[in-house]
Design a protein around this motif. Structure first.
Motif, short mmCIF file in Angstrom:
data_model
loop_
_atom_site.label_atom_id
_atom_site.label_comp_id
_atom_site.label_asym_id
_atom_site.label_seq_id
_atom_site.Cartn_x
_atom_site.Cartn_y
_atom_site.Cartn_z
N ALA A 67 13.48 4.66 7.21
CA ALA A 67 14.17 3.77 6.28
C ALA A 67 13.74 2.34 6.58
O ALA A 67 13.38 1.99 7.70
N GLY A 68 13.78 1.48 5.53
CA GLY A 68 13.43 0.08 5.71
C GLY A 68 11.95 -0.18 5.47
O GLY A 68 11.18 0.72 5.12
N ALA A 69 11.55 -1.43 5.67
CA ALA A 69 10.15 -1.84 5.47
C ALA A 69 9.90 -3.13 6.22
O ALA A 69 10.81 -3.95 6.41
N PHE A 70 8.65 -3.31 6.65
CA PHE A 70 8.30 -4.55 7.35
C PHE A 70 6.81 -4.81 7.20
O PHE A 70 6.02 -3.90 6.93
N ASP A 71 6.42 -6.08 7.37
CA ASP A 71 5.02 -6.49 7.38
C ASP A 71 4.59 -6.70 8.82
O ASP A 71 5.39 -7.17 9.66
N PHE A 72 3.33 -6.39 9.12
CA PHE A 72 2.83 -6.62 10.47
C PHE A 72 1.34 -6.97 10.40
O PHE A 72 0.65 -6.62 9.44
N TRP A 73 0.89 -7.67 11.42
CA TRP A 73 -0.51 -8.05 11.54
C TRP A 73 -1.20 -7.10 12.50
O TRP A 73 -0.71 -6.82 13.58
N TYR A 74 -2.39 -6.61 12.09
CA TYR A 74 -3.12 -5.64 12.90
C TYR A 74 -4.54 -5.55 12.37
O TYR A 74 -4.77 -5.56 11.15
N ARG A 75 -5.50 -5.53 13.27
CA ARG A 75 -6.91 -5.44 12.91
C ARG A 75 -7.34 -6.53 11.93
O ARG A 75 -8.06 -6.29 10.97
N GLY A 76 -6.85 -7.73 12.19
CA GLY A 76 -7.30 -8.89 11.45
C GLY A 76 -6.68 -9.11 10.09
O GLY A 76 -7.13 -10.00 9.35
#
Length: 285
Positions: free
Chosen positions: A44-53
């Motif tokens: 459940a839910g959602a988020f943004d993340f930084w990964y591999r540029g």
């Protein structure tokens, strides 16, 4: 299960080299360097993340995959997150890749909605189930890694006779290990195949995974004990199951009725056949 802080649970260690953590309603931003491979499922839910540029968005039902040495940094939480993560030591994944004929260390995609998703969900669920035994977990782990690493599921015609002999050797060991259980490594050693090839071959030959086959053997033996008047709780332990509730769950699924109803029906049939004792459905084959 140990609760270290509100909303975070550390799962009991069930598999060598594998650890699990679950968060519920989490809104924190996490960052760090991965030291292991990781497979995260968001429920459940959602988020943004930084990964591999670049930035990615993690939503419900998508697998987030990590490799050792890579940096992950959460950017924004769109809605409180309930998720479960498992981390795998590099040798666990590297050995799987070698057995599958792939290069090691293997590469994983950043996100996945296809390959491995069902297997990962099944393994995540089993890691939280107190009654999950080692063979079941090992089989689920092998299946997940085979799917995530993109292993070819085909088998050559020339390998069929040898594969059948290998599956029969594994089957014999399962019959000899009903109570104490057996590891996937022991089955692979007895069969002469690698773990992944054994799982594929066994299912092709018998229509079940080794763990499912073992569960059917245990339920069959429990039926014999129940028919002799052994209480369900004792029968469960004598056939190698975790407890009575686990026996009940498997018994209903395989036999079609509860252990108690089965015991009453068998005793009723043997003592008063003309009184119309409760019917016992035949096990599914």
């Amino acid at each position: 299960m140990r609760r270290d802080e509100p909303g975070l649970e550390v799962l009991p260690a069930r598999l060598a080299g594998v650890e699990g953590v679950r968060v519920t309603g989490d809104t924190r931003l996490w960052s760090g360097v991965s030291t292991r491979y990781g497979v995260t499922v968001v429920y459940a839910g959602a988020f943004d993340f930084w990964y591999r540029g670049r930035a990615w968005t993690q939503t419900e039902g998508v697998l987030k995959l990590k490799e050792p040495g890579e940096v992950h940094r959460d950017l924004r939480v769109h809605a409180p997150v309930t998720a479960q993560s498992m981390t795998l030591e590099a040798p666990v994944v590297d050995e799987a890749a070698r057995e599958l004929g792939l290069r090691a260390p293997p590469r994983l995609p950043a996100l996945s909605v296809g390959n491995g998703r069902a297997a990962a969900l099944a393994l995540h669920a089993a890691l939280r189930e107190p009654g999950s035994d080692t063979l079941a977990l090992q089989g689920l782990l092998a299946g997940m890694l085979a799917a995530l690493l993109g292993a070819d599921s085909s088998a050559s015609a020339e390998a069929v006779p040898r594969a059948r002999r290998a599956a029969l050797r594994a089957r014999d060991l399962l019959h000899a290990s009903v109570v104490e259980g057996v590891s996937l490594e022991a089955l692979a050693m007895a069969s002469g195949l690698g773990r992944f090839h054994l799982l594929r071959t066994f299912r092709q030959e018998f229509g079940l995974t080794p763990h499912a086959y073992l569960t059917h053997l245990r339920v069959s033996r429990a039926r014999e004990l129940l028919a002799r008047g052994i209480p369900a709780a004792r029968a469960a332990l004598e056939v190698g199951l975790y407890d009575q509730s686990q026996l009940h769950r498997h018994f209903v699924r395989i036999v079609g009725t509860s252990p108690g109803a089965y015991a009453r029906a068998v005793r009723g049939t043997s003592t008063s056949p003309k009184k119309g004792a409760e019917r016992v459905p035949h096990p599914r084959r």
